[in-house]
Design an enzyme around this catalytic site. Structure first.
Site, PDB file in Angstrom:
ATOM      1  N   SER A   1      44.130  40.476  28.192  1.00 36.93           N
ATOM      2  CA  SER A   1      45.317  40.933  27.473  1.00 36.93           C
ATOM      3  C   SER A   1      45.272  40.471  26.010  1.00 36.93           C
ATOM      4  CB  SER A   1      46.570  40.439  28.193  1.00 36.93           C
ATOM      5  OG  SER A   1      47.714  41.088  27.699  1.00 36.93           O
TER       6      SER A   1
ATOM      7  N   ASP B   1      48.359  49.789  34.923  1.00 37.68           N
ATOM      8  CA  ASP B   1      48.792  48.712  34.034  1.00 37.68           C
ATOM      9  C   ASP B   1      50.072  49.144  33.313  1.00 37.68           C
ATOM     10  OD1 ASP B   1      49.106  46.812  31.976  1.00 37.68           O
ATOM     11  OD2 ASP B   1      46.942  46.494  31.825  1.00 37.68           O
TER      12      ASP B   1
ATOM     13  N   HIS C   1      48.216  45.114  35.499  1.00 40.30           N
ATOM     14  CA  HIS C   1      47.884  44.300  34.331  1.00 40.30           C
ATOM     15  C   HIS C   1      47.310  42.940  34.715  1.00 40.30           C
ATOM     16  CE1 HIS C   1      47.945  43.260  30.121  1.00 40.30           C
ATOM     17  NE2 HIS C   1      48.645  42.161  30.368  1.00 40.30           N
TER      18      HIS C   1
END
Length: 251
Positions: free
Chosen positions: A101, A198, A228
């Site tokens: 991320s 996600d 995610h």
């Protein structure tokens, strides 16, 4: 939980870390926004690296986990500087960066700033430029006004009961570290892993990064149904299989 070691940076920040000695190129895990080095992916990668006899480093950015500082005091530039200090002072030779991320954005900043230290890059739901393209772009007029007047705004979190406190400094500093607006040469092997389910980083972000980055060995893998967190057993296996495909086997 084992007691971490600490690195004091030139800025005086104390970064908590765990380092595994092994063969190079080592693996460095770069965590996400408001996450820490005790997460599933970090520990899975540590276990894999130990089994492979490979060097490994996980650490907490300032304001995260067991490192010094408050979360709302930090910004992308601070956390990128933390990562650069860790990479410079705690590793030897080129490393393979695994960025999750926000860690994917940090990894791209490191690859741009010090390519000689990056042997490869694996992005897991990489979120480059998210402060501008996701946060700022998603704020309504009231949130933008509050950010300007009060210096912060609260956003709900899917990962905690407490909201994220987003500061004006985070947004403004992020604009100085964008990677999708200028050339982004990546001459090392790059593997991007992205789930289609996600809810935080859309597939379009991965496609934009793939199109924007310049390099001869950049690949994107879309995983149908992955979210995610990308922490289901099959997702974790894919991460280590991907790593194994771009690093030489240890003796």
């Amino acid at each position: 939980m084992h007691t971490p070691s600490y690195l004091t940076t030139d800025t005086g920040r104390k970064l908590a870390y765990h380092k595994t000695v092994g063969a190079g190129p080592g693996v460095v895990f770069l965590g996400g926004f408001a996450s820490d080095m005790e997460g599933t992916k970090a520990l899975h990668l540590e276990g894999w690296s130990r089994a492979e006899g490979r060097a490994f480093l996980r650490f907490d950015y300032s304001g995260h986990g067991q490192s010094s500082g408050g979360f709302t005091e930090g910004c992308i530039g601070d956390w990128a500087a933390d990562a650069q200090a860790a990479l410079t002072q705690l590793t030897e030779g080129p490393q393979v960066l695994v960025g999750s991320s926000m860690g994917g954005w940090i990894a791209l900043l490191l690859a741009r700033a010090m390519p000689e230290k990056v042997a490869g890059l694996v992005g897991i739901a990489a979120a480059p430029d998210f402060t501008e393209d996701s946060m700022w772009a998603g704020f309504d007029a009231d949130q933008r006004a509050a950010l300007e007047a009060e210096g912060h705004v609260a956003l709900p979190s899917d990962y905690s009961d407490a909201p994220y406190i987003i500061t004006r400094r985070l947004i403004e500093d992020g604009r100085g570290h964008l990677v999708l607006r200028a050339p982004l040469p990546l001459q090392m092997p790059v593997r991007l892993l992205q789930g289609t389910a996600d809810a935080d980083v859309d597939v379009s972000v991965a496609l934009r990064l793939l199109d924007h980055a310049e390099g001869e060995d950049i690949r994107l893998t879309l995983v149908k149904g992955a979210d995610h967190r990308f922490s289901a057993p099959e997702n974790l296996d894919l991460v280590t299989q991907t790593l194994a495909s771009i690093v030489p086997a240890t003796a």
